[in-house]
Design a protein around this motif. Structure first.
Motif, PDB file in Angstrom:
ATOM      1  N   GLN A 198       0.846  -1.190   0.000  1.00 56.61           N
ATOM      2  CA  GLN A 198       0.000   0.000   0.000  1.00 56.61           C
ATOM      3  C   GLN A 198       0.881   1.239   0.000  1.00 56.61           C
ATOM      4  OE1 GLN A 198      -3.627   0.392   0.198  1.00 56.61           O
ATOM      5  NE2 GLN A 198      -2.967   2.438  -0.317  1.00 56.61           N
ATOM      6  N   ALA A 199       0.750   2.056  -1.034  1.00 59.05           N
ATOM      7  CA  ALA A 199       1.513   3.301  -1.106  1.00 59.05           C
ATOM      8  C   ALA A 199       0.765   4.403  -0.373  1.00 59.05           C
ATOM      9  CB  ALA A 199       1.744   3.706  -2.550  1.00 59.05           C
ATOM     10  N   ALA A 200       1.511   5.341   0.201  1.00 53.96           N
ATOM     11  CA  ALA A 200       0.882   6.463   0.912  1.00 53.96           C
ATOM     12  C   ALA A 200       0.121   7.336  -0.068  1.00 53.96           C
ATOM     13  CB  ALA A 200       1.941   7.276   1.637  1.00 53.96           C
ATOM     14  N   PHE A 201      -1.166   7.486   0.176  1.00 52.12           N
ATOM     15  CA  PHE A 201      -1.988   8.358  -0.668  1.00 52.12           C
ATOM     16  C   PHE A 201      -3.057   8.984   0.213  1.00 52.12           C
ATOM     17  CE2 PHE A 201      -1.417   8.545  -5.255  1.00 52.12           C
ATOM     18  CZ  PHE A 201      -2.232   9.609  -5.548  1.00 52.12           C
ATOM     19  N   ASP A 202      -2.601   9.844   1.085  1.00 55.09           N
ATOM     20  CA  ASP A 202      -3.485  10.416   2.092  1.00 55.09           C
ATOM     21  C   ASP A 202      -4.356  11.521   1.501  1.00 55.09           C
ATOM     22  OD1 ASP A 202      -2.351   8.752   3.978  1.00 55.09           O
ATOM     23  OD2 ASP A 202      -0.788  10.206   4.501  1.00 55.09           O
ATOM     24  N   PRO A 203      -5.520  11.779   2.109  1.00 50.46           N
ATOM     25  CA  PRO A 203      -6.346  12.908   1.656  1.00 50.46           C
ATOM     26  C   PRO A 203      -5.636  14.233   1.888  1.00 50.46           C
ATOM     27  CG  PRO A 203      -7.189  11.999   3.698  1.00 50.46           C
ATOM     28  CD  PRO A 203      -6.123  11.060   3.236  1.00 50.46           C
ATOM     29  N   THR A 204      -5.901  15.196   1.021  1.00 48.81           N
ATOM     30  CA  THR A 204      -5.311  16.525   1.143  1.00 48.81           C
ATOM     31  C   THR A 204      -6.385  17.584   0.957  1.00 48.81           C
ATOM     32  OG1 THR A 204      -4.780  16.643  -1.219  1.00 48.81           O
ATOM     33  CG2 THR A 204      -3.091  15.714   0.235  1.00 48.81           C
ATOM     34  N   TYR A 205      -6.100  18.769   1.455  1.00 45.61           N
ATOM     35  CA  TYR A 205      -7.076  19.858   1.366  1.00 45.61           C
ATOM     36  C   TYR A 205      -6.360  21.185   1.545  1.00 45.61           C
ATOM     37  CZ  TYR A 205     -11.178  22.748   2.597  1.00 45.61           C
ATOM     38  OH  TYR A 205     -12.146  23.722   2.644  1.00 45.61           O
ATOM     39  N   TYR A 206      -6.668  22.133   0.686  1.00 52.15           N
ATOM     40  CA  TYR A 206      -6.213  23.499   0.901  1.00 52.15           C
ATOM     41  C   TYR A 206      -7.296  24.448   0.409  1.00 52.15           C
ATOM     42  CZ  TYR A 206      -5.231  24.843  -3.945  1.00 52.15           C
ATOM     43  OH  TYR A 206      -5.346  25.182  -5.272  1.00 52.15           O
ATOM     44  N   PHE A 207      -7.258  25.676   0.908  1.00 47.16           N
ATOM     45  CA  PHE A 207      -8.157  26.705   0.402  1.00 47.16           C
ATOM     46  C   PHE A 207      -7.470  28.054   0.533  1.00 47.16           C
ATOM     47  CE2 PHE A 207      -9.330  26.168   4.881  1.00 47.16           C
ATOM     48  CZ  PHE A 207      -9.305  27.474   5.349  1.00 47.16           C
ATOM     49  N   LEU A 208      -7.965  29.033  -0.196  1.00 45.97           N
ATOM     50  CA  LEU A 208      -7.413  30.377  -0.132  1.00 45.97           C
ATOM     51  C   LEU A 208      -8.533  31.406  -0.201  1.00 45.97           C
ATOM     52  CD1 LEU A 208      -7.396  31.908  -3.185  1.00 45.97           C
ATOM     53  CD2 LEU A 208      -5.717  30.114  -3.617  1.00 45.97           C
ATOM     54  N   HIS A 209      -8.303  32.518   0.451  1.00 48.84           N
ATOM     55  CA  HIS A 209      -9.151  33.699   0.365  1.00 48.84           C
ATOM     56  C   HIS A 209      -8.301  34.840  -0.169  1.00 48.84           C
ATOM     57  CE1 HIS A 209     -12.427  31.899   2.733  1.00 48.84           C
ATOM     58  NE2 HIS A 209     -11.481  31.373   3.492  1.00 48.84           N
ATOM     59  N   ALA A 210      -8.881  35.663  -1.014  1.00 45.96           N
ATOM     60  CA  ALA A 210      -8.113  36.777  -1.574  1.00 45.96           C
ATOM     61  C   ALA A 210      -9.037  37.955  -1.844  1.00 45.96           C
ATOM     62  CB  ALA A 210      -7.410  36.365  -2.856  1.00 45.96           C
ATOM     63  N   GLY A 211      -8.513  39.141  -1.606  1.00 44.04           N
ATOM     64  CA  GLY A 211      -9.191  40.371  -1.979  1.00 44.04           C
ATOM     65  C   GLY A 211      -8.274  41.197  -2.859  1.00 44.04           C
ATOM     66  N   TYR A 212      -8.845  41.935  -3.774  1.00 40.83           N
ATOM     67  CA  TYR A 212      -8.006  42.690  -4.694  1.00 40.83           C
ATOM     68  C   TYR A 212      -8.723  43.956  -5.143  1.00 40.83           C
ATOM     69  CZ  TYR A 212     -11.041  40.298  -8.011  1.00 40.83           C
ATOM     70  OH  TYR A 212     -12.135  39.812  -8.666  1.00 40.83           O
ATOM     71  N   VAL A 213      -7.919  44.908  -5.586  1.00 43.24           N
ATOM     72  CA  VAL A 213      -8.441  46.131  -6.167  1.00 43.24           C
ATOM     73  C   VAL A 213      -7.556  46.507  -7.347  1.00 43.24           C
ATOM     74  CG1 VAL A 213      -7.085  47.613  -4.632  1.00 43.24           C
ATOM     75  CG2 VAL A 213      -9.171  48.514  -5.687  1.00 43.24           C
ATOM     76  N   GLN A 214      -8.171  47.026  -8.384  1.00 43.51           N
ATOM     77  CA  GLN A 214      -7.441  47.374  -9.600  1.00 43.51           C
ATOM     78  C   GLN A 214      -8.032  48.654 -10.177  1.00 43.51           C
ATOM     79  OE1 GLN A 214      -6.466  44.293 -12.772  1.00 43.51           O
ATOM     80  NE2 GLN A 214      -8.100  45.422 -13.784  1.00 43.51           N
ATOM     81  N   ASP A 215      -7.159  49.536 -10.643  1.00 46.59           N
ATOM     82  CA  ASP A 215      -7.607  50.806 -11.220  1.00 46.59           C
ATOM     83  C   ASP A 215      -6.937  50.998 -12.569  1.00 46.59           C
ATOM     84  OD1 ASP A 215      -8.723  53.244 -11.658  1.00 46.59           O
ATOM     85  OD2 ASP A 215      -7.756  54.272  -9.982  1.00 46.59           O
ATOM     86  N   ASN A 216      -7.756  51.127 -13.600  1.00 50.40           N
ATOM     87  CA  ASN A 216      -7.255  51.412 -14.949  1.00 50.40           C
ATOM     88  C   ASN A 216      -7.533  52.886 -15.227  1.00 50.40           C
ATOM     89  OD1 ASN A 216      -6.380  51.356 -17.573  1.00 50.40           O
ATOM     90  ND2 ASN A 216      -7.674  49.663 -18.215  1.00 50.40           N
ATOM     91  N   ILE A 217      -6.476  53.679 -15.249  1.00 53.18           N
ATOM     92  CA  ILE A 217      -6.597  55.130 -15.369  1.00 53.18           C
ATOM     93  C   ILE A 217      -6.176  55.560 -16.771  1.00 53.18           C
ATOM     94  CG2 ILE A 217      -5.884  57.342 -14.382  1.00 53.18           C
ATOM     95  CD1 ILE A 217      -5.006  55.725 -11.878  1.00 53.18           C
TER      96      ILE A 217
END
Length: 812
Positions: free
Chosen positions: A516-535
């Motif tokens: 049996q090879a190691a194949f454990d469950p995995t989990y990640y998540f990310l939160h992001a906020g952003y602002v952009q101005d095209n002048i």
């Protein structure tokens, strides 16, 4: 506005005329056609046309990309009519979200969504973008993204898989940093899905983390799916070709109700194909429905689904003799056996909403879920040659192992943002502010059985051979192993390169020792906020953006010792565009990127780590131009990208997946791209890239200055297509081109290389009314070449000379 003729039905009327724009300049290539669509022509280089129509009630229409479709109403009561038409340019606003499909039918594209959170003209984006439209994809007979990216400057294949290099940096479909309609997705990595459901493929060059989060510093690849059109179009094509290839593709679109508030599109693809590689095949079914609901002029709702069911075998590449001669085995040699399988199912389902509160304020929200399942059984190399009783590699025997793996993976992401336009005096601003969420989960239930290594002396199990332990006490150490004819007896029989067919036969795998090879469950998540101005102020535009991202990864997910690990990044983006003339824009940009790289992110606990996040930045300067009344565009860029905290294979015996930190890498280069029409009948796409991508810091001194893996210094591509629109050859089209890729270093062993290559391709097209016959011939000179590789045991040879015959039918 229309043209009507009321005359007797059996006679013909000839209409001559000229088409110009509002300023009086002629417009070549305008479509001129009757109301039934059967009587049609195009204007020549001088804007002139001649059209013969039956003496019935007629509507003659004039359409061309970038102009408002126009029609006229006259009474056809003479044998000849002269009709001069002036077309007005479109004044439609750019979309905030890609709502309806692209109507253009050329190689050239004028705008993109990939470089901003709303549609932006390519010339106004201070970053390099390469793209291929569905028209180019169809003309080249390309069916995989790997076939398409050869058209892009600085982009080439890394391996057989959904796996490419951009400006010397690798991205792949299994990393979920590739995009579908600007949303993060996963393609499963091993197989590239059919491309029949794609409107275009595009690459945003350089770090894109300020827009999309963790991603490769070389760039990000975006697959744009076909969207519904407000006009009815239907097409069907059947293809047959080399290696018993058969494909059936269908594309239907149009309004689903009378007031066109509900639009639909359905793309279907079926493929059954073998390969020049032994024992390889592909059976694919792709279903891609799309719906657009327009309940009001201010609101739109989009639904998209791409479902792919794939049955095949996993091809780990060509192995050559240990002497290192690339030509010592046929390129068809595969290490598979007949009971291998790779069954994959992938779906990408998305829902997006766009609402315009006012002329200046829009809101967009999109959610996409990706599901992937894998059922794999494979005989593959153990990334080394078999060993004799002294630990010496045997040049003709490839050490083998068996993987039996089942797993699923899910990717979720949400993007919501507002788009606000402000005008203060001469200053125009477009402000974008939003929030992103993304996660990836490998749930409980993933498992893998592995058979590898060598049999112990009692033949009751398998153990690994460690050369350093053997050297300490050879006599006693070798007693732990089963030895026959001075060879260590492998757990899985070695692949004999001197007797390929015998090695490819079915084996009794029940005699192998599986663990049996190691194949454990995995989990990640990310939160992001952003602002952009095209002048925008006069001829000057500035694009300023800032993104804050907080990334959470679970170590030992769902185990008693589960622990969260966090990383965060503040990612600026700054670009400047100057409109030097009406046809020339100059730009400069600075962007930063990052990618967390824990063992969970790599989805392989055997990789080691955790490692520090990858950090990158890019400086780029360039020019974007348009010529010949905007029919032809050209761009050039010069750039430098730096990335640190890079990892490479550790090459530790018995730990083939183990990685090590290297230090820093740098990529410097120049790029040129040309795309469009020289004359209405002649389409062209050409690109060139010089890229110097190399290791600048490493604990191993000999690696400093070494070329990055599968990152050629030079690549070049050209493709031309000419359509005959008059005379005896009317309806005939000719296409042809060439693709050059420089020599490359391999990834597992930086001292091994593969040679450069130049390929020549050609195509013939013939249109008979609604029917098109197409013949593509690729690698005409039958050039032996390799598109990539990990080492001399895992080489990825390119396809020999091959052909594809396609019959297409278009419905009104």
């Amino acid at each position: 506005m229309g043209v009507y003729a009321l005359v007797s039905a059996q006679e013909l009327v000839t209409i001559n005329g000229k088409v110009t724009d509002e300023s009086g300049d002629v417009i070549p290539g305008v479509n001129v056609y009757s109301n039934n669509g059967n009587e049609k022509t195009t204007t020549d280089n001088n804007g002139n046309f001649t059209l013969s129509v039956s003496k019935t009630s007629q509507t003659i229409k004039f359409s061309y990309v970038g102009y408002i479709t126009t029609s006229r109403n006259i009474n056809l009561n003479r044998g000849k009519i002269t009709l001069n038409i002036s077309l007005s340019t479109t004044k439609s606003d750019l979309q905030q979200v890609e709502i309806t499909g692209r109507k253009e039918k050329t190689y050239k594209n004028t705008a993109t969504f990939i470089g901003s959170k709303s549609e932006i003209l390519l010339k106004d984006l201070p970053q390099s973008v390469s793209y291929a439209s569905k028209e180019l994809i169809a003309d080249q007979g390309a069916v995989r993204v790997g076939d398409v990216v050869k058209n892009f400057s600085g982009v080439n294949q890394f391996s057989f898989y959904d796996d490419i290099t951009i400006r010397g940096f690798r991205i792949n479909g299994g990393s979920n940093t590739q995009l579908i309609n600007g949303m993060r997705s996963s393609t499963g990595f091993w197989k590239q899905p059919l491309a029949n459901y794609l409107e275009r493929v595009e690459v945003l060059k350089g770090p894109s983390s300020a827009l999309y989060g963790n991603a490769s510093p070389g760039g990000v690849l975006n697959r744009v799916t076909k969207k519904p059109l407000a006009e009815t179009r239907k097409s069907l094509s059947l293809s047959m070709g080399s290696y018993n290839t058969f494909r059936a593709l269908a594309d239907v679109t149009g309004p689903a109700n009378k007031d066109s508030t509900l639009l639909y599109r359905l793309n279907f693809g079926y493929e059954d194909a073998n390969s020049f590689r032994d024992l390889q095949f592909d059976k694919n079914v792709v279903i891609a429905p799309s719906l657009t609901f327009l309940p009001s002029k201010n609101t739109s709702l989009n639904f998209d689904l791409v479902y792919n069911d794939s049955k095949s075998r996993l091809d780990r590449g060509q192995s050559v003799f240990g002497t290192g001669n690339l030509y010592s085995t046929p390129q068809s040699t595969s290490l598979n056996t007949g009971n291998d399988r790779l069954n994959e199912k992938t779906y990408n389902v998305s829902l997006s909403l766009n609402h315009r509160f006012s002329d200046n304020l829009n809101f967009t929200a999109s959610y996409m879920k990706t599901g992937y399942s894998e059922d794999l059984y494979e005989h593959r190399s153990a990334n080394s040659y078999a060993l004799d009783a002294t630990g010496k590699a045997v040049d003709n025997l490839v050490a083998m192992q068996i993987f039996n793996r089942i797993r699923k993976r899910y990717v979720d992401n949400f993007s919501g943002f507002i788009n606000y336009k402000i005008k203060t005096g001469k200053i125009e601003q477009t402000i974008v502010a939003g929030y992103d969420y993304a996660s990836e989960k490998l749930p409980v239930g993933a498992s893998q059985l592995t058979a590898s290594n060598y049999r112990n002396a009692t033949n009751t199990g398998s153990i690994s051979f460690v050369k350093s332990d053997y050297d300490k006490d050879p006599t006693n150490y070798i007693k732990r192993f089963l030895v026959v004819n001075n060879l260590l007896v492998p757990n899985v029989p070695s692949f004999n390169l001197n007797d390929v067919m015998a090695s490819q036969r079915l084996q009794d795998d029940s005699k192998n020792f599986f663990v049996q090879a190691a194949f454990d469950p995995t989990y990640y998540f990310l939160h992001a906020g952003y602002v952009q101005d095209n002048i925008k102020l006069g001829k000057l535009q500035a694009l300023i953006g800032l993104r804050y991202e907080y990334y959470t990864d679970f170590a030992n997910y769902l185990k008693p010792n589960e622990a969260k690990t966090h990383s965060k990044a503040l990612l600026p983006r700054f670009g400047l565009v100057y409109s030097a003339t009406q046809n020339i824009n100059l730009y400069g940009t600075y962007v930063m990127g990052y990618t967390p790289q824990t063992a969970s992110t790599l989805s392989n606990p055997n990789a080691g780590g955790p490692f520090d996040p990858l950090e990158s930045d890019m400086i780029e300067f360039g020019a974007k131009t348009s010529w010949l009344d905007n029919r032809l565009t050209a761009s050039a860029a010069i750039y430098q990208i730096k990335q640190k905290n890079v990892t490479y294979p550790a090459n530790v015996a018995g730990q083939p997946d183990l990685l090590r930190a290297v230090g820093e890498e740098r990529s410097r280069g120049i790029e040129f791209d040309l795309i469009g029409r020289v004359i209405p009948q002649l389409s062209i796409l050409a690109s060139y890239s010089y890229n110097r991508a190399y290791i600048t810091e490493s604990p191993i001194a000999a690696e400093i200055g070494v070329q990055k893996p599968n990152a050629p210094n030079n690549t070049a591509n050209v493709w031309l297509k000419y359509n005959f629109v008059n005379g005896t050859l009317k309806g005939l089209g000719i296409g042809g081109g060439s693709n050059y890729v420089d020599s490359r270093t391999l990834s597992q062993n930086l001292t091994q290389t593969i040679p450069s290559y130049t390929l020549f391709n050609a195509a013939l097209y013939y249109n008979i009314g609604k029917v098109q016959v197409q013949f593509n011939m690729n690698n005409i000179t039958n050039k032996v070449h390799w598109v990539g590789g990990y080492d001399y045991i895992r080489l990825f040879p390119g396809t020999p000379s091959n052909y594809l015959f396609t019959l297409g039918y278009t419905f009104n």
